[in-house]
Design an enzyme around this catalytic site. Structure first.
Site, PDB file in Angstrom:
ATOM      1  N   TYR A  53     -25.557  27.649 -24.188  1.00  0.00           N
ATOM      2  CA  TYR A  53     -26.838  28.257 -23.853  1.00  0.00           C
ATOM      3  C   TYR A  53     -27.547  28.932 -25.034  1.00  0.00           C
ATOM      4  CZ  TYR A  53     -26.689  27.509 -18.808  1.00  0.00           C
ATOM      5  OH  TYR A  53     -26.702  26.940 -17.553  1.00  0.00           O
ATOM      6  N   LYS A  58     -11.426  23.433 -20.141  1.00  0.00           N
ATOM      7  CA  LYS A  58     -11.221  21.990 -20.311  1.00  0.00           C
ATOM      8  C   LYS A  58     -10.441  21.839 -21.618  1.00  0.00           C
ATOM      9  CE  LYS A  58     -12.048  17.725 -18.975  1.00  0.00           C
ATOM     10  NZ  LYS A  58     -11.506  17.161 -17.730  1.00  0.00           N
ATOM     11  N   ASP A  93     -12.816  20.444 -13.835  1.00  0.00           N
ATOM     12  CA  ASP A  93     -12.962  19.369 -12.840  1.00  0.00           C
ATOM     13  C   ASP A  93     -12.006  19.610 -11.669  1.00  0.00           C
ATOM     14  OD1 ASP A  93     -10.930  18.925 -14.681  1.00  0.00           O
ATOM     15  OD2 ASP A  93     -11.284  16.773 -14.897  1.00  0.00           O
ATOM     16  N   ASP A 146     -22.146  28.046 -14.765  1.00  0.00           N
ATOM     17  CA  ASP A 146     -23.396  27.647 -14.114  1.00  0.00           C
ATOM     18  C   ASP A 146     -23.116  26.595 -13.046  1.00  0.00           C
ATOM     19  OD1 ASP A 146     -26.225  27.255 -13.717  1.00  0.00           O
ATOM     20  OD2 ASP A 146     -25.999  25.387 -14.843  1.00  0.00           O
ATOM     21  N   ASP A 185     -22.939  26.821  -8.419  1.00  0.00           N
ATOM     22  CA  ASP A 185     -23.759  26.114  -7.430  1.00  0.00           C
ATOM     23  C   ASP A 185     -22.857  25.536  -6.337  1.00  0.00           C
ATOM     24  OD1 ASP A 185     -26.154  26.642  -8.795  1.00  0.00           O
ATOM     25  OD2 ASP A 185     -26.945  24.642  -8.344  1.00  0.00           O
TER      26      ASP A 185
HETATM   27  C1  IPM Z   1     -28.755  29.919 -13.100  1.00  0.00           C
HETATM   28  C2  IPM Z   1     -29.835  28.938 -13.427  1.00  0.00           C
HETATM   29  C3  IPM Z   1     -30.233  29.098 -14.882  1.00  0.00           C
HETATM   30  C4  IPM Z   1     -29.001  28.829 -15.721  1.00  0.00           C
HETATM   31  C5  IPM Z   1     -31.411  28.217 -15.329  1.00  0.00           C
HETATM   32  C6  IPM Z   1     -32.616  28.415 -14.454  1.00  0.00           C
HETATM   33  C7  IPM Z   1     -31.760  28.417 -16.772  1.00  0.00           C
HETATM   34  O1  IPM Z   1     -29.433  27.654 -13.131  1.00  0.00           O
HETATM   35  O2  IPM Z   1     -29.027  31.126 -13.180  1.00  0.00           O
HETATM   36  O3  IPM Z   1     -27.664  29.507 -12.758  1.00  0.00           O
HETATM   37  O4  IPM Z   1     -28.694  27.685 -16.048  1.00  0.00           O
HETATM   38  O5  IPM Z   1     -28.314  29.793 -16.060  1.00  0.00           O
HETATM   39 MN    MN Z   2     -27.490  27.534 -12.223  1.00  0.00          MN
END
Ligand code: IPM
Ligand code: MN
Length: 363
Positions: free
Chosen positions: A147, A199, A233, A257, A261
């Site tokens: 990042y 990893k 993974d 990240d 999700d």
């Molecule tokens: C998150 C989002 C951000 C990230 C994006 C919007 C830059 O996906 O906060 O997880 O990748 O950190």
């Molecule tokens: Mn994210």
């Protein structure tokens, strides 16, 4: 809290910067503020709220992503409450990099804390898993890895184009992230197990450093915490198959990240997933982890619980533990006894009604 304690705390005022941001961000943030105000009234602290209009609309109007004064202004607050960043009329990356990532970096919010907790009454897509099975926390490193924007092109646009994106892992950055995760595992006092997610079989430089630091720090400073390791993974697989194995996970920025999700989905979706960008020595920023959901903007149908939970995390970080617990309890009551679903438009209540429900449970 006793009457005396409450009185002693009366003078406490928190300066909070509120950035509603884009899309449904302002709507969910409004509900989070509503709940924080209810908690302030109940638990005897004061709020000094300042709204900032950073986001896509301001950018389209002024051409400025984040004005120069922004970071210095925000630094003067106790915390930042953020709605969402991402506007359909702005090329992806500009606002995310220029606002969200810039604030994370400049304010050195080196921890992204993302609890994955299934609340009562919430639909879980995993078969035969309930609230007792899905309750862990991801500690995502938040200022390094892929990042940092380190990299570049060679011969851009040609057949021989080269694109390089470098993962930066500093010993100092890794150490402070690991120590935070070990401390948290100790404080949670559940399975007392910290899992490093990496990893090591492919990223033989980056995760070599992570793994060495993990065991060195763990052995010397946290002998009471069990150390575990899982490839990223495999972690995705276990999160679906046996989420109950996890207590605290620690990982780098990119993996964190991605797996959060997945984490959001197993805890009932983006409507409820909250995160904290922490600088334990500085100014932290709290946000729902879902995006700006532009198609629902202004319809009063989006789920504000993630923003409300983020506000709860903010109060916890500010030391208002009781208020934070009350918010979480209120959210659990609302998911357990009121909402039909956590999905936008299917809650059985509007955005502002969900805010009212939680606020009245708190107050
Ligand atoms: C998150 C989002 C951000 C990230 C994006 C919007 C830059 O996906 O906060 O997880 O990748 O950190
Ligand atoms: Mn994210």
């Amino acid at each position: 809290m006793s009457k005396k304690e409450r009185k002693a705390r009366k003078s406490k005022t928190y300066k909070i910067a509120v950035i509603g941001g884009d899309g449904t961000g302002p709507e969910v943030t409004r509900e989070a503020v509503k709940v924080v105000k209810a908690a302030a009234a109940k638990f005897g602290f004061k709020l000094d709220l300042t709204d900032y209009d950073f986001g896509g609309d301001r950018y389209l109007r002024t051409g400025e992503v984040l004005p120069d004064f922004a970071v210095e202004q925000l630094r003067k607050h106790d915390a930042i409450l953020l709605g969402a960043i991402g506007h359909p009329d702005v090329k992806p990356g500009i606002l995310e990099k220029g606002i969200l990532l810039r604030l994370r970096f400049e304010l050195d919010q080196y921890i992204n804390l993302r609890p994955v907790k299934l609340y009562p009454g919430v639909d879980c897509p995993l078969k035969n898993k309930g609230p007792k099975d899905v309750d862990f926390v991801v500690v995502r490193e938040n200022t390094e890895g892929l990042y940092t924007g380190s990299g570049g092109f060679l011969k851009k646009g040609s057949e021989d184009e080269v694109a390089i994106q470098t993962s930066i892992n500093t010993r100092r950055g890794v150490n402070r992230c690991l120590r935070f995760a070990f401390d948290l595992t100790r404080r949670r006092n559940k399975k007392k197990t910290l899992t490093l997610v990496g990893k090591t079989n492919v990223l033989t430089f980056a995760f070599d450093l992570w793994e060495r630091a993990f065991h060195e720090i763990g052995e010397k400073e946290y002998p009471d915490i069990k150390r575990d390791y899982a490839h990223v993974d495999a972690t995705c697989m276990w999160m679906v198959k046996n989420p109950e194995w996890f207590d605290v996970l620690v990982t780098d920025n990119m993996f964190g990240d991605i797996i959060t999700d997945l984490g959001a989905m197993i805890q009932g979706g983006m409507g409820v997933a909250a995160g904290a960008n922490l600088n334990p020595q500085g100014v932290s920023m709290f946000e729902p982890i879902g995006g700006s959901a532009p198609k629902y903007t202004g319809k009063n149908v989006i789920n504000p619980l993630a923003a409300i939970c983020a506000a709860g995390m903010m109060l916890d970080a500010l030391g208002e533990t009781e208020a934070a617990e009350a918010i979480e309890k209120a959210v659990m009551t609302v998911t357990g006894t009121k909402l039909k679903s956590l999905a936008a438009g299917q809650m059985g209540y509007s955005t502002s009604e969900v805010g009212d429900l939680v606020a009245s449970q708190v107050g």
